[in-house]
Design a protein around this motif. Sequence first.
Motif, PDB file in Angstrom:
ATOM      1  N   THR A  76       0.815  -1.212   0.000  1.00 35.91           N
ATOM      2  CA  THR A  76       0.000   0.000   0.000  1.00 35.91           C
ATOM      3  C   THR A  76       0.851   1.265   0.000  1.00 35.91           C
ATOM      4  OG1 THR A  76      -0.130   0.238   2.413  1.00 35.91           O
ATOM      5  CG2 THR A  76      -1.732  -1.223   1.373  1.00 35.91           C
ATOM      6  N   GLY A  77       2.151   1.117   0.247  1.00 34.57           N
ATOM      7  CA  GLY A  77       3.031   2.271   0.390  1.00 34.57           C
ATOM      8  C   GLY A  77       4.097   2.329  -0.682  1.00 34.57           C
ATOM      9  N   GLN A  82       2.129   5.919  -5.805  1.00 30.30           N
ATOM     10  CA  GLN A  82       1.209   6.787  -5.069  1.00 30.30           C
ATOM     11  C   GLN A  82       0.574   7.861  -5.955  1.00 30.30           C
ATOM     12  OE1 GLN A  82       0.495   6.100  -1.658  1.00 30.30           O
ATOM     13  NE2 GLN A  82       1.584   4.271  -2.345  1.00 30.30           N
ATOM     14  N   HIS A  87      -5.577   2.364  -6.420  1.00 27.29           N
ATOM     15  CA  HIS A  87      -4.721   1.788  -5.389  1.00 27.29           C
ATOM     16  C   HIS A  87      -3.886   0.634  -5.945  1.00 27.29           C
ATOM     17  CE1 HIS A  87      -7.989   3.764  -3.123  1.00 27.29           C
ATOM     18  NE2 HIS A  87      -7.111   3.889  -2.153  1.00 27.29           N
TER      19      HIS A  87
END
Length: 324
Positions: A76-77, A82, A87
């Motif tokens: 997710t990071g 980003q 997502h």
Amino acid sequence: MTDPLLSDPLRPDPLLPGPLVDDVWLAARLGAPRLIVLDATALLPSPRHDGDYRSGNGRAEWAERHIPGSRHADLTGELSDQGAPYHFAVPEPEALAAALQRLGVRDGSEVVAYDSGGGIWAARLWWMLRSISVPVAVLDGGWQAWETGGHPIARGDETGGEETGGEETGSDETGGGEASATPVIGPLTPVPRPGMWTGMETVAAVSRGERPGTLVCALPPGGFDGSAFTRYSRRGHIPGSLSLPGRGLLDGTGRFLPAAELAERVGAVLKGEESPVILYCGGGISAAGTALALTLLGRQDIALYDGSLEEWSQDPSRPLTTGT
């Protein structure tokens, strides 16, 4: 269970036997210097209503208990783009390689990915690493297989912690009883493999019958037919898609079905349809699990639609079909 990436004659003294390893194999080789173990667990709760999108990085679960020497890979990071409009977007190869370097992956490393979420997160990381030619395999059955196998369990973050379920070392270790607070850093040269990812325009052309290919949705049946809540604004599947749920290719313990049963289940859906097979789901996660299953069966004509339904559903002009 062959994988061209893992059978490359230029790869010296390979560790990984194929795209899948079991807990006994991993336990016996946990101290291998070139072996990197990554926990790809992320959190994606089921939607409570349409548009209910929630996610988390799973690091707390890793810190609570994990395979000794493993590190948490944050899908997710830093292991996602980003700046993308959806997502879990795969980063550009150089950015992906840089993030992997910070986890200790370098030229010559071989990676085993696992998770505690049914294997789809590990499969997603596997597909990403394969796409830049990093040798990688998935731990069949994931964390559950490791835990039920009675292997050592580490607790705490990279700076140390306790171990239970086996020989105690008093630290988060890299294997063989040696503690390591920081990963080994070295160069990692990404070598992108063409054809592993595809985009919305190609998917649209295949859906309209303007390009060859077979669209396969890896969502559960309720996500495919629109009878279940969706994380996105609209329900259904891309027109012309076939349904092959990723979790339906696993047994009750989270391991992949035996080869004959797996081939039968896949063959009931893919009966000589046009190549390539383009896989998608909600966010390119379950689709990676289906990609792993097809790879185990020897298929190489596989592409993954990274944006999947999260990207597709954002544009009202992109059609979605409900029902079977």
